[in-house]
Write an enzyme that holds these catalytic residues in place. Sequence first.
Site, PDB file in Angstrom:
ATOM      1  N   LYS A   1       0.831  -1.219   0.000  1.00 12.48           N
ATOM      2  CA  LYS A   1       0.000   0.000   0.000  1.00 12.48           C
ATOM      3  C   LYS A   1       0.862   1.265   0.000  1.00 12.48           C
ATOM      4  O   LYS A   1       0.594   2.218  -0.723  1.00 12.48           O
ATOM      5  CB  LYS A   1      -0.931   0.018   1.226  1.00 12.48           C
ATOM      6  CG  LYS A   1      -1.916  -1.133   1.250  1.00 12.48           C
ATOM      7  CD  LYS A   1      -2.712  -1.168   2.531  1.00 12.48           C
ATOM      8  CE  LYS A   1      -1.921  -1.500   3.763  1.00 12.48           C
ATOM      9  NZ  LYS A   1      -1.396  -2.872   3.807  1.00 12.48           N
TER      10      LYS A   1
ATOM     11  N   GLY B   1       3.096  -0.709   8.810  1.00 16.34           N
ATOM     12  CA  GLY B   1       4.448  -0.374   8.360  1.00 16.34           C
ATOM     13  C   GLY B   1       4.387  -0.259   6.850  1.00 16.34           C
ATOM     14  O   GLY B   1       4.179  -1.254   6.169  1.00 16.34           O
ATOM     15  N   HIS B   2       4.476   0.953   6.340  1.00 12.08           N
ATOM     16  CA  HIS B   2       4.323   1.192   4.902  1.00 12.08           C
ATOM     17  C   HIS B   2       5.666   1.641   4.325  1.00 12.08           C
ATOM     18  O   HIS B   2       6.209   2.668   4.725  1.00 12.08           O
ATOM     19  CB  HIS B   2       3.233   2.252   4.662  1.00 12.08           C
ATOM     20  CG  HIS B   2       1.874   1.804   5.105  1.00 12.08           C
ATOM     21  ND1 HIS B   2       0.758   2.585   5.032  1.00 12.08           N
ATOM     22  CD2 HIS B   2       1.461   0.615   5.622  1.00 12.08           C
ATOM     23  CE1 HIS B   2      -0.292   1.903   5.480  1.00 12.08           C
ATOM     24  NE2 HIS B   2       0.118   0.712   5.852  1.00 12.08           N
TER      25      HIS B   2
END
Length: 440
Positions: free
Chosen positions: A16, A40-41
């Site tokens: 994402k 956590g991106h």
Amino acid sequence: MPAYVIVGMQWGDEGKGKIVDYLTQYAEIVVRHQGGNNAGHTVVVNGRKTVLHLIPSGILHPGISCIIGNGTVLDPAVLIQELDSLEAAGYPTAGRLFFSDCAHVIMPYHKRLDSAQERFRGKNRIGTTGRGIGPCYADKADRMGIRLGDLVNEALFADKLGAVLEYKNGVLEKVLGEPPLQFDDIFAEYCGYADRLRPYLTDAVHMVHEAVAADKRIIFEGAQGAMLDLDHGTYPYVTSSTTVSGGVCAGAGVGPTNINGVIGIVKAYTTRVGEGPFPTELTDALGEQLRTQGNEFGATTGRPRRCGWFDAVQLRRAARLNGMTAIVMTKSDVLSTLDSVKICTAYKVRGILTTDFPTGIDAFEQIEPVYEEMPGWKQNLSGCRSWSDLPEPARRYIQRIEELLGVPVCTISVGPGREETIERVDPFTLTASRRADVPG
Ligand code: GDP
Ligand code: IMO
Ligand code: MG
């Protein structure tokens, strides 16, 4: 009112962050509306990796406004750390980053309760991220939460903390046999955070409405994935927020009529971190190979992610739960070394064939996935930049997935970098009533 939701369609970590960063070039505002620093991106720009837990992944684009909405839960220490590291990396946040004063604050007792509850669950533990997410959302529902707006008002904060802490210390000491927390320590620590965060606070709902009225393109950045949704996921092995696209309405304060489309992020295979059902999991050497090649280790906790085949039964359910109008497929490059690839098209539950995703946790113990096998592409995809660059077997894999889910694949990600992206159809042109004309 061109507002789009970007949402994970599996068990999180679909990519994402990368896609929100990529699509932000076409947007003006990015809004996080649920979850906390369990997320956590990862975003990779010019070879430099940034992992964001709370701040929207649009922040690396200069001039873009980012909002953290009322539906999120915020650990102030983590938020400040993230602000500091962004500033240090040359991404200023002042004047373009805003936090809702209605977002709930993660307190030290939430983290203590998160780990204590996991201990109590024993073999039934969820495998939470240990960030205090569940207990914070529970307090919100219990009307015991402290919001950012409370935190920045010292008298109000003292009053609320005093009352809640008495109750929480009772639970910690008498139920869990743990030492109590001290009011003075928490008060001093959190008043320090309040001073740092105060300038960013705003009525975020009002800001979003202004953007809607001004016809600005808004991206709502989901965290986690459909199967971790509190209502619709594999309960109780879920997170504590509404992760499906409908969560945007409550978590950012917009009506369903304000949302134009739902862009689902779908990994070319499946992963899951933590405990819980995973019908297509590969516990053998192939699973290990996917983990290594896909670098499948949690961006928040570093835990190895469980890996398995693409699950069209799960994804059809997710497509409906979210009203998905477009698919962005990520990590197809990771499958590049395989001779053949498999798609789960049905389950056998207690010997009976079904294409429905089960609602009860007990059914998962009896599931046998039914697979369709397709030729692999045995070719590095990371240099592909157009649909026609993709090898024929990779195109066929993607087309089969479109067929099974009934939703077009608009964008294909072939590597972690921003530029490692194939645009096939503009995902912003697709709405619930307008389908795509996809090239063959
Ligand atoms: P998120 O939580 O959905 O934002 O996903 P994460 O950032 O936790 O995990 C996705 C991981 O895959 C990150 O390490 C990304 O850099 C990486 N990634 C994203 N898209 C791709 C892709 O198309 N190919 C490869 N090889 N890696 C990708
Ligand atoms: P992003 O946004 C993957 C999982 C945890 C655990 C369960 C509950 O990066 O996709 P929690 O701490 O939320 O109470 O844990 O949910 N989980 C995630 N898994 N990606 C995430 O976020 C996740 N956020 C929570 O591993 O199984
Ligand atoms: Mg992640």
